[in-house]
Structures are given as structure tokens and as C-alpha cells.
Design a protein around this motif. Structure first.
Motif, PDB file in Angstrom:
ATOM      1  N   ASP A  74       0.811  -1.210   0.000  1.00 14.67           N
ATOM      2  CA  ASP A  74       0.000   0.000   0.000  1.00 14.67           C
ATOM      3  C   ASP A  74       0.851   1.269   0.000  1.00 14.67           C
ATOM      4  O   ASP A  74       0.581   2.220   0.732  1.00 14.67           O
ATOM      5  CB  ASP A  74      -0.979  -0.001   1.189  1.00 14.67           C
ATOM      6  N   LEU A  75       1.896   1.291  -0.816  1.00  8.18           N
ATOM      7  CA  LEU A  75       2.719   2.492  -0.949  1.00  8.18           C
ATOM      8  C   LEU A  75       2.259   3.292  -2.160  1.00  8.18           C
ATOM      9  O   LEU A  75       1.662   2.739  -3.090  1.00  8.18           O
ATOM     10  CB  LEU A  75       4.197   2.095  -1.110  1.00  8.18           C
ATOM     11  N   ASP A  76       2.559   4.579  -2.144  1.00  9.08           N
ATOM     12  CA  ASP A  76       2.150   5.445  -3.253  1.00  9.08           C
ATOM     13  C   ASP A  76       3.211   5.405  -4.346  1.00  9.08           C
ATOM     14  O   ASP A  76       4.261   6.045  -4.227  1.00  9.08           O
ATOM     15  CB  ASP A  76       1.937   6.880  -2.756  1.00  9.08           C
ATOM     16  N   ILE A  77       2.904   4.695  -5.436  1.00 11.47           N
ATOM     17  CA  ILE A  77       3.885   4.552  -6.519  1.00 11.47           C
ATOM     18  C   ILE A  77       4.019   5.825  -7.356  1.00 11.47           C
ATOM     19  O   ILE A  77       4.800   5.864  -8.303  1.00 11.47           O
ATOM     20  CB  ILE A  77       3.527   3.358  -7.445  1.00 11.47           C
ATOM     21  N   ALA A  78       3.273   6.872  -7.008  1.00  9.72           N
ATOM     22  CA  ALA A  78       3.481   8.164  -7.663  1.00  9.72           C
ATOM     23  C   ALA A  78       4.608   8.951  -6.995  1.00  9.72           C
ATOM     24  O   ALA A  78       5.073   9.951  -7.531  1.00  9.72           O
ATOM     25  CB  ALA A  78       2.193   8.987  -7.623  1.00  9.72           C
ATOM     26  N   SER A  79       5.040   8.480  -5.829  1.00  5.36           N
ATOM     27  CA  SER A  79       6.053   9.206  -5.069  1.00  5.36           C
ATOM     28  C   SER A  79       7.462   8.870  -5.561  1.00  5.36           C
ATOM     29  O   SER A  79       7.843   7.696  -5.639  1.00  5.36           O
ATOM     30  CB  SER A  79       5.912   8.836  -3.580  1.00  5.36           C
ATOM     31  N   PRO A  80       8.261   9.907  -5.892  1.00  6.35           N
ATOM     32  CA  PRO A  80       9.645   9.662  -6.332  1.00  6.35           C
ATOM     33  C   PRO A  80      10.455   8.911  -5.275  1.00  6.35           C
ATOM     34  O   PRO A  80      11.356   8.136  -5.625  1.00  6.35           O
ATOM     35  CB  PRO A  80      10.206  11.070  -6.559  1.00  6.35           C
ATOM     36  N   GLU A  81      10.147   9.122  -3.991  1.00  5.78           N
ATOM     37  CA  GLU A  81      10.883   8.414  -2.936  1.00  5.78           C
ATOM     38  C   GLU A  81      10.626   6.912  -3.044  1.00  5.78           C
ATOM     39  O   GLU A  81      11.541   6.095  -2.988  1.00  5.78           O
ATOM     40  CB  GLU A  81      10.455   8.904  -1.541  1.00  5.78           C
ATOM     41  N   VAL A  82       9.345   6.552  -3.175  1.00 10.08           N
ATOM     42  CA  VAL A  82       8.989   5.130  -3.273  1.00 10.08           C
ATOM     43  C   VAL A  82       9.610   4.513  -4.527  1.00 10.08           C
ATOM     44  O   VAL A  82      10.260   3.470  -4.473  1.00 10.08           O
ATOM     45  CB  VAL A  82       7.448   4.957  -3.296  1.00 10.08           C
ATOM     46  N   VAL A  83       9.440   5.196  -5.650  1.00 11.57           N
ATOM     47  CA  VAL A  83       9.957   4.659  -6.909  1.00 11.57           C
ATOM     48  C   VAL A  83      11.485   4.585  -6.868  1.00 11.57           C
ATOM     49  O   VAL A  83      12.080   3.584  -7.307  1.00 11.57           O
ATOM     50  CB  VAL A  83       9.465   5.511  -8.101  1.00 11.57           C
ATOM     51  N   GLY A  84      12.122   5.626  -6.301  1.00 15.40           N
ATOM     52  CA  GLY A  84      13.580   5.620  -6.183  1.00 15.40           C
ATOM     53  C   GLY A  84      14.068   4.433  -5.366  1.00 15.40           C
ATOM     54  O   GLY A  84      15.040   3.764  -5.720  1.00 15.40           O
TER      55      GLY A  84
END
Lengths: 203, 203
Positions: free
Chosen positions: B124-134
Motif C-alpha cells: 500500500d505504498l504510493d507509486i506516484a512518489s519519487p521516494e517510493v519509486v527511487g
């Protein structure tokens, strides 16, 4: 005494995927000792209420429609079912649904359902025609004159309307659907899962 | 020399059924010697063009939406996949799709796709977030700073837009979809059929 495993099979005689499910279901259910409860209903009112459309979703979105016809052809080859793309889609399934409801819980019901589906999708016949429906009633061993007359009675019309209300209460949004003790499975692809559920939840 | 059997797997990182397919596909394809070609794309433009909607069809029709969440829970149990219903649906999958495109044909690509899907639907993480994607780029062994910068370049944006155009040309209307030599299979339920087709049509 324990209740036998059973599945409520909700279908519309105009629905292509309902055809595939209706023909595949009886032998698979019988092999597992699961009883089929046939639940004819009309998709139209559901589609109108939920999606605001007056036609099949496969006509409303022609890209999805094109895929559906190809998918049906492949599915019927896979399951070795006869298939002929209907020259008119969707057919008006009102009369077929009414006579199927009138045959509920008779020994002839499964054969009638099968014949009406084959008329529509293996033989490209118009299941809205009293002649076609009468012939299939005859073939299934039911009295055509009597049932066609009953189909026009207000209480039969009410009975079919009540099916739509039940379908909505069960959370249905398309067909075929399977309901096992309140658990909903949508689409002919879920047939085996629904039977698994029926067996696991019996007793 | 003959071409190896392959399947183009079209998916959107915001799509629940794409998640199930993305996790099930690699081991099944590998067991049959079928190569997976990952095709990230965005469903939004297709839904808008074909259905005139600006949201997930599962939100537009909440009856169907309720069913989908229950179905996903059952499917993930059946296939033993981790599952956590996202607190926001659909997530914005634009950044995830762009970095996945940038990783195309690298050895890290399958791992990155898997991690981004797990972020969305197991954690349930926000895949729009650069932190998460990074973080997921890092986990997959790819350079986060470099790829996040590249994701913002006009040529990357164009590359993702070109995926939508290709998807439309292939007749796609939803995800996941599988394409094998022009033959389209829609839905994670068709995964095995698509692999059968790939094997039968190879060489």
C-alpha cells in the motif's frame, strides 16, 4: 441431514459468455455432486441502472466488442462447443427468460435452458420468436401452447421482474454469475472457482 | 534460426488484475520457455477515449468495484500472492510506467516491475512518489537519481505516449492484456491461454 452443495447460476439468454457457462456447467457440477439452481434474468435493467446504457456493453464499446467475438470463437474451440456468431446482437431474451422461469424445478428445465442457448448461439435463431421458443419447449418435452400463454400473464412478468430485484440485492452487475451461499463469482472464467466454493462450503 | 516463443504483456501499475498477472507470469512463462516482453502503458487515455470516463471503471460502477475487491482477495489467496487493498485507488502510475519503460530490456527490468507492483498492492505504498519509486529502483539494482531525472525528459514522456498509441493499434481496451503475434488475450484469466498460443505459434 445436511444440505447438498449447490450453486445458483444467473444467466441471460442473450449473453455470449452465459452460453459458454450454461453448456459447461452441468457436466462439471454433476461430476462434483453440486446441484445447479438455474436463475434466468435480464441484464438490460441492471446495465441501465448501473451504467446508464440501453445496449450491450460490447456494442457500446466496439473495441471491446470486437475482442469478445474473437474470444468466444477461441473459447468454444477450446471447450469443444458449437458456435455461430449471431447475426443480431443482443437478441431480445425476454420470452426465453419467462418460459425458463416457468419451467423452474421441472425435470425438463436443464434441457430447455440448453436448447434455448443453442438456438441463439449455435443455430443463430431468434429466441424472441414464439415459434422458435415453442419448438424448443416441445423438444424439451414441455407443452408449448400452455407455457407460451402463461408467459404472457402478469404474474409471470412479475416473477421475472422479481429476479432482477434479487440479482441487484446479490450484487450482480453482469452475467454469467454464480452465487454460492452469498458468495458471488462473475464470469464463465470463475465457474470452477464457484464449484470449488460450493463443495468447500457444503455441510 | 527460429524465433523463441514470446508474449507481450501489457500492464498498468495501477491495475489490480495486472498485479496478479505480473506476479504469476514470470515463473509460468519460464517453465514453458516463453519470453516475456514487458509493455507498461497507461489505461487512463484508453478509458477516456473508448468509454468517456476519467476514473477507473471499478469506481465508476461501484457494484462492480465491490466485487473486484472481493475477487482480488480470493485470487491472491488462490495463487498465494501477498495482498493489501490499497488505501487509494487508482494510484497515479505515470512515474512508475516511465521508469519501467526506461529499464526496458535490462536484466533488472523484471525485478523492477515486480517491486513496483508489490509496492502498490502488497505494501500500500504510493507509486506516484519519487521516494517510493527511487527506493524500488535501488532495490532492483538500477540508479535512482539517473532514472528519475530521465523520467522527466520529453523523450521519455513521448515514449510512454507512443505505448498508448501502440496499445490502441493492437485493439487493447483494458489491462492486463497479452499479445502473441497479433492475437489479443484480455485479463489475467487468459494468462495460460496466451502462453499456450505462444508455444503453439512459435517457429
Amino acid at each position: 441431514v445436511t444440505a447438498p452443495a449447490s450453486v445458483d447460476f444467473w444467466f441471460d439468454f442473450a449473453s455470449t459468455y452465459s452460453y459458454v457457462a450454461a453448456l459447461r456447467l452441468p457436466p462439471l457440477a454433476a461430476a462434483r455432486g453440486v446441484q445447479v439452481r438455474w436463475q434466468p434474468f435480464l441484464l438490460g435493467p441492471l446495465f441501465t441502472a448501473q451504467q446508464g446504457i440501453k445496449d450491450s456493453p460490447f456494442n457500446v464499446n466496439p473495441v471491446r466488442g470486437r475482442y469478445m467475438w474473437r474470444d468466444l470463437e477461441r473459447l468454444c474451440r477450446k471447450y469443444q462447443l458449437p458456435w455461430r456468431q449471431p447475426s443480431q446482437f443482443p437478441r431480445n431474451s425476454l420470452l426465453a427468460a419467462r418460459v425458463a422461469l416457468l419451467s423452474a424445478r421441472t425435470p425438463e428445465e436443464p434441457q430447455l435452458v440448453r436448447r434455448l442457448f443453442e438456438a441463439g448461439f449455435a443455430e443463430d435463431l431468434d429466441i424472441a420468436s414464439p415459434e422458435v421458443v415453442g419448438r424448443e419447449l416441445q423438444t424439451a418435452g414441455l407443452p408449448p401452447g400452455k407455457l407460451l400463454a402463461q408467459a404472457a400473464l402478469p404474474e409471470t412478468k412479475d416473477q421475472l421482474r422479481a429476479q432482477t430485484v434479487r440479482a441487484e440485492a446479490l450484487g450482480l452487475f453482469g452475467a454469467p454469475s454464480f452465487v454460492v451461499r452469498g458468495e458471488l463469482f462473475f464470469g464463465q472464467d470463475r465457474l470452477e472457482d464457484a464449484l470449488d466454493w460450493a463443495q468447500a462450503s457444503a455441510n
